[in-house]
Design an enzyme around this catalytic site. Structure first.
Site: not given
Ligand code: PMM
Length: 267
Positions: A209, A245
């Site tokens: 991020k 994650r």
């Molecule tokens: N961040 C993204 C997508 N899904 N789900 C949870 N539970 N927590 C998060 O911080 C989260 C998520 C966005 O990140 P990406 O686009 O790199 O998948």
């Protein structure tokens, strides 16, 4: 308790650019397998980008992207979570074998989600969220980010319980990068213990991020954020997080192993 590693599998046309539906499914499955080989405990399958400014995807299109991948992974015995804000997609994914629902809106985006979470009775990840990606940055206004995130997460818990979701099924997530500026994200990372004391398992998603660029030299790439991600994951584990994650499972595994070794040495 060892912190779980949730490997990120984004099944979006831009994440696997070789094109073609079959090719996309095959590429997604082989990426999932690579993450499992590196030590992922759960594979988080998502078909809609939630990046700041991203456009929404039609539910049918989202389901068409994720369901073949969920079905195949579940058939192989993999623990799959479905990353969706759509109740219909969540329900179909659980039917296809998903073991967990990951809703970045914590049930806010789709009023049918809480009842799907209750009816399917799988673990439900409720992330802190204030609005869709298109207007997320204007929502990054807090009197105290720590207190406000706590209160807003507890409001989601109340709504989920009222819809019949078992308290044992709820997992919380601070939603790093969602309606938060860099300072907000660092403050939350520095006080994860305050969210863990709410009494629910906590998932932390810092992976790649933008706020991580704060600790990197100018011109660093998105992938250059992986070691910083691993450091945050180790801190999250030390605070008692249930899971992290991440994109980079290998680096995360090592970072968590450092935490485990230190914890073991302390006795
Ligand atoms: N961040 C993204 C997508 N899904 N789900 C949870 N539970 N927590 C998060 O911080 C989260 C998520 C966005 O990140 P990406 O686009 O790199 O998948």
């Amino acid at each position: 308790m060892t912190t779980k590693i949730m490997g990120i599998l984004n099944v979006t046309p831009d994440s696997f650019s070789d094109g073609g539906e079959h090719a996309t499914v095959e590429a997604a499955l082989s990426h999932a397998q690579a993450m499992l080989d590196e030590g992922a405990d759960i594979i988080d399958v998502g078909g809609e980008s939630t990046r700041p400014g991203a456009d929404r995807v039609e539910q049918a299109e989202e389901a068409a992207r994720v369901l073949p991948v969920v079905r195949e992974l579940a058939a192989r015995g993999v623990a799959v979570s479905i990353d969706t804000m759509s109740a219909r997609t969540a329900e179909s994914a659980v039917d296809a074998g998903a073991a967990m629902i990951n809703d970045v809106s914590g049930g806010l985006a789709d009023e049918g989600m809480a009842s799907v979470a209750a009816a399917t009775d799988v673990p439900f990840i409720a992330m802190h969220w204030r609005g869709h990606s298109t207007d997320m940055n204007s929502l990054a206004v807090y009197s105290s980010v720590r207190a406000d995130v706590r209160h807003e997460l507890l409001a989601r818990v109340d709504a989920l319980l009222a819809a019949g979701v078992s308290s044992r099924r709820i997992i919380l997530d601070p939603g790093l990068g969602f309606a938060k500026n860099a300072g907000h994200n660092w403050e939350l990372v520095g006080h994860l213990d305050e969210l863990i004391t709410l009494g629910f398992p906590l998932l932390v998603g810092a992976s790649r991020k933008r706020f991580l660029a704060d600790v990197l030299p100018e011109g660093a790439t998105v992938r250059d954020r992986d070691p910083a991600t691993a450091a945050v994951s180790s801190l999250a584990a030390a605070a008692g997080a249930w899971g992290v994650r991440v994109h980079d499972v290998r680096g995360t595994r090592t970072a968590l192993a450092v935490h485990e070794a230190v914890r073991g040495a302390r006795g």
